[in-house]
Enzyme design. Structure first.
Site, mmCIF file in Angstrom:
data_model
loop_
_atom_site.group_PDB
_atom_site.id
_atom_site.type_symbol
_atom_site.label_atom_id
_atom_site.label_comp_id
_atom_site.label_asym_id
_atom_site.label_seq_id
_atom_site.Cartn_x
_atom_site.Cartn_y
_atom_site.Cartn_z
ATOM 1 N N ARG A 1 0.843 -1.215 0.000
ATOM 2 C CA ARG A 1 0.000 0.000 0.000
ATOM 3 C C ARG A 1 0.868 1.251 0.000
ATOM 4 N NH1 ARG A 1 -1.814 0.715 6.241
ATOM 5 N NH2 ARG A 1 -0.168 -0.541 7.122
ATOM 6 N N ASP B 1 10.678 -7.378 8.415
ATOM 7 C CA ASP B 1 10.354 -6.414 7.353
ATOM 8 C C ASP B 1 10.126 -5.024 7.934
ATOM 9 O OD1 ASP B 1 8.073 -7.954 8.404
ATOM 10 O OD2 ASP B 1 6.855 -6.543 7.274
ATOM 11 N N GLY C 1 -4.666 -1.729 -0.533
ATOM 12 C CA GLY C 1 -3.669 -0.712 -0.865
ATOM 13 C C GLY C 1 -3.894 0.627 -0.190
HETATM 14 P P1 AMP Z 1 2.738 -3.806 8.090
HETATM 15 O O1 AMP Z 1 1.899 -4.514 9.094
HETATM 16 O O2 AMP Z 1 2.326 -2.401 7.850
HETATM 17 O O3 AMP Z 1 4.195 -3.966 8.354
HETATM 18 O O4 AMP Z 1 2.434 -4.539 6.721
HETATM 19 C C1 AMP Z 1 2.770 -5.882 6.460
HETATM 20 C C2 AMP Z 1 2.532 -6.192 5.014
HETATM 21 O O5 AMP Z 1 1.146 -6.048 4.702
HETATM 22 C C3 AMP Z 1 3.268 -5.282 4.045
HETATM 23 O O6 AMP Z 1 3.633 -6.042 2.927
HETATM 24 C C4 AMP Z 1 2.230 -4.253 3.696
HETATM 25 O O7 AMP Z 1 2.458 -3.645 2.457
HETATM 26 C C5 AMP Z 1 0.972 -5.107 3.653
HETATM 27 N N1 AMP Z 1 -0.235 -4.320 3.894
HETATM 28 C C6 AMP Z 1 -0.631 -3.753 5.046
HETATM 29 N N2 AMP Z 1 -1.793 -3.094 4.882
HETATM 30 C C7 AMP Z 1 -2.151 -3.248 3.584
HETATM 31 C C8 AMP Z 1 -3.252 -2.814 2.801
HETATM 32 N N3 AMP Z 1 -4.240 -2.080 3.297
HETATM 33 N N4 AMP Z 1 -3.263 -3.152 1.493
HETATM 34 C C9 AMP Z 1 -2.294 -3.899 0.971
HETATM 35 N N5 AMP Z 1 -1.233 -4.342 1.655
HETATM 36 C C10 AMP Z 1 -1.156 -4.024 2.949
HETATM 37 MG MG MG Z 2 5.728 -2.962 7.661
#
Ligand code: AMP
Ligand code: MG
Length: 498
Positions: free
Chosen positions: A97, A256, A130
């Site tokens: 996203r 990550d 996204g």
């Molecule tokens: P995060 O928890 O923010 O570290 O995200 C973990 C993974 O989930 C990463 O690859 C983000 O890009 C993906 N992600 C989180 N929220 C969304 C969303 N709303 N749409 C698409 N991908 C997401």
């Molecule tokens: Mg992240």
């Protein structure tokens, strides 16, 4: 939606990541949004990045910050990465996203990524949409900027815009986009992505890019990759010690979410603790306390092990030797962290000299704080004001503790230790006041700011951001913000906001 992607200028992009081969990213424009509206702009940061803040707040600027226009020189992309989430390997994550607009050089010629978080679907979106909701965007804005003001390496917030669109979660929520600034968005998981595919060529290209960007001087060494590992260990150790020093709990220290630059990234369910408890966990998804306050150093070490594993072939051609070298380096983390943490504690206690029992002195205070559920931030701030000799103002500090005898004994140990210092009471006091913040983004205040903003009242959010930008200053008009939550205001859980 009918928004066309016009070209526009005012940013001076200087992009380097896009010069890496195509397996590193996907060229991806942001998806336009219906009705962008600027809710906050970081003027100082814009100026530092040599972007005219008045341009950013113009219609054209807002269109860029919302992804409706592509600025001249921008080469938007989404980055590929993998990672261990709560210890479980996920071979492909990536910017699901987020779209990076490009890189700019700031006033000191330091390179920064400009990224729109919540910019629409990308090939890495998996099941997601996204998009980002307003509340986590505001949360990241508040907390990342607070961390910056607390002198902790961090990604930053340049702007927040609402999109005029609804994002569907458990309920319908207003959508928003955060413009995030980072000295790079390269993560341990970026290395893991290529290592897991046995793509050594890409691992090396990435390592060379990281060295060029973040570890100057390594190129000349016999093995720059060993240096890279060593220095990353140092940066992560230093970072975690700083987190602990302000009571910060990251909440999702997945590989990550750990940068190669050593900056804090990914303000999801993170939180600052009020009363000190070493086992504190806020994140709703951290069921087993993997990322609890006092686990963070061990988790950083575990993550560094993942990084080392992904660059093994660069450390030595012989796998056994490589593993041996990496293990030895990783094992140095514990002592390094112990030293870093001791040094953070020393400064919180106003100690500039180094004595072997300093860690015990600090740990004893923390134990008393834990026993009596004392507010972490206020205890250290109040301690800063005490004199080197017993004094009637001690009572302001002592009243935080239930066990008066124990805290009086501790104070007398602290004063004995202060006698060994070369600096006087006054200098010590101002040193402590510069290390022990008065204002932190307390959870109940963060929630209050967000709640108001969701009702389209941004006054509180804006005021809170201003207060937090001077955390070490006395702000007589804002004393309310020093208070821990009342029992009915306590926030027990924080959420990810994906
Ligand atoms: P995060 O928890 O923010 O570290 O995200 C973990 C993974 O989930 C990463 O690859 C983000 O890009 C993906 N992600 C989180 N929220 C969304 C969303 N709303 N749409 C698409 N991908 C997401
Ligand atoms: Mg992240």
């Amino acid at each position: 939606m009918g928004v066309t992607l016009n070209q526009s200028s005012n940013f001076t992009f200087n992009n380097s990541y896009i010069k890496l081969p195509s397996q590193f990213y996907f060229r991806q424009n942001p998806t336009p949004v219906r009705k962008p509206n600027l809710v906050r702009l970081n003027y100082k940061l814009a100026e530092q990045l040599r972007i005219d803040p008045n341009f950013l707040r113009s219609q054209e600027g807002i269109e860029i910050l919302s992804g409706n226009r592509i600025a001249t020189g921008s080469d938007p992309l989404s980055m590929a990465y993998a990672g261990h989430q709560f210890g479980t390997w996920v071979p492909q994550l990536g910017d699901g996203r987020a779209v990076m607009l490009g890189e700019v050089l700031d006033k000191n010629n330091k390179r920064y990524d400009i990224q729109l978080k919540g910019a629409g679907l990308t090939p890495f979106s998996r099941m997601g949409d996204g998009r980002a909701c307003l509340w986590p965007v505001l949360r990241e804005y508040i907390i990342s900027e607070a961390m910056f003001a607390l002198n902790i390496p961090t990604t930053r917030a340049l702007a927040a815009v609402t999109t005029g669109e609804i994002v569907q979660r458990e309920e319908n929520l207003p959508g928003a986009i955060l413009t995030r600034i980072a000295s790079s968005h390269i993560r341990i998981g970026t290395f893991q992505y290529f290592a897991a595919k046995d793509d050594l060529k890409s691992v090396k290209q990435l390592a060379d890019h990281v060295i060029d960007r973040h570890y100057n001087g390594a190129e000349e060494l016999e093995n720059p990759y060993i240096y890279l590992l060593k220095e990353l260990i140092k940066r992560q150790s230093s970072l975690i010690s700083k987190w602990l020093g302000v009571g910060f709990i990251h909440g999702v220290m997945n590989t990550d979410n750990m940068t190669l630059s050593g900056e804090t990234i990914d303000y999801g369910p993170c939180a600052f603790m009020d009363n000190y408890n070493a086992n504190t966990v806020y994140s709703s998804i951290d069921q087993f306390g993997r990322y609890a306050y006092n686990n963070q150093a061990q988790i950083a070490k575990w993550n560094l092990g993942c990084f080392a594993a992904s660059i093994l072939p660069l450390i030595n051609k012989d796998t056994d030797s490589s593993i041996k070298i990496a293990k030895e380096l990783i094992e140095e983390f514990d002592d390094m962290f112990n030293e870093d943490w001791t040094s953070v504690l020393r400064s919180k206690l106003g100690l500039k000299e180094e004595y072997s029992k300093d860690l015990d002195l600090g740990s004893n205070l923390l134990q008393l704080m834990e026993k009596d559920s004392v507010d972490f931030t206020n205890a250290f701030r109040n301690l800063s004001f005490l004199s080197n000799e017993m004094n009637k103002s001690d009572k302001d500090f002592n009243k935080l503790f239930a066990d008066k005898l124990a805290i009086n004994n501790w104070l007398s140990d602290w004063r004995d230790r202060l006698n060994k210092e070369k600096i006087g009471s006054k200098e010590r006091k101002s040193f402590m006041l510069s290390r022990n913040p008065a204002y932190i983004p307390r959870n109940h205040r963060v929630e209050e700011a967000i709640k108001n903003a969701l009702n389209e009242d941004y006054d509180f959010f804006n005021k809170f951001c201003e207060i937090l930008s001077h955390p070490f200053e006395e702000q007589p008009l804002n004393k309310d913000y020093l208070n821990p939550p009342l029992p009915n205001e306590v926030v027990l859980q924080t959420f990810c906001g994906t």
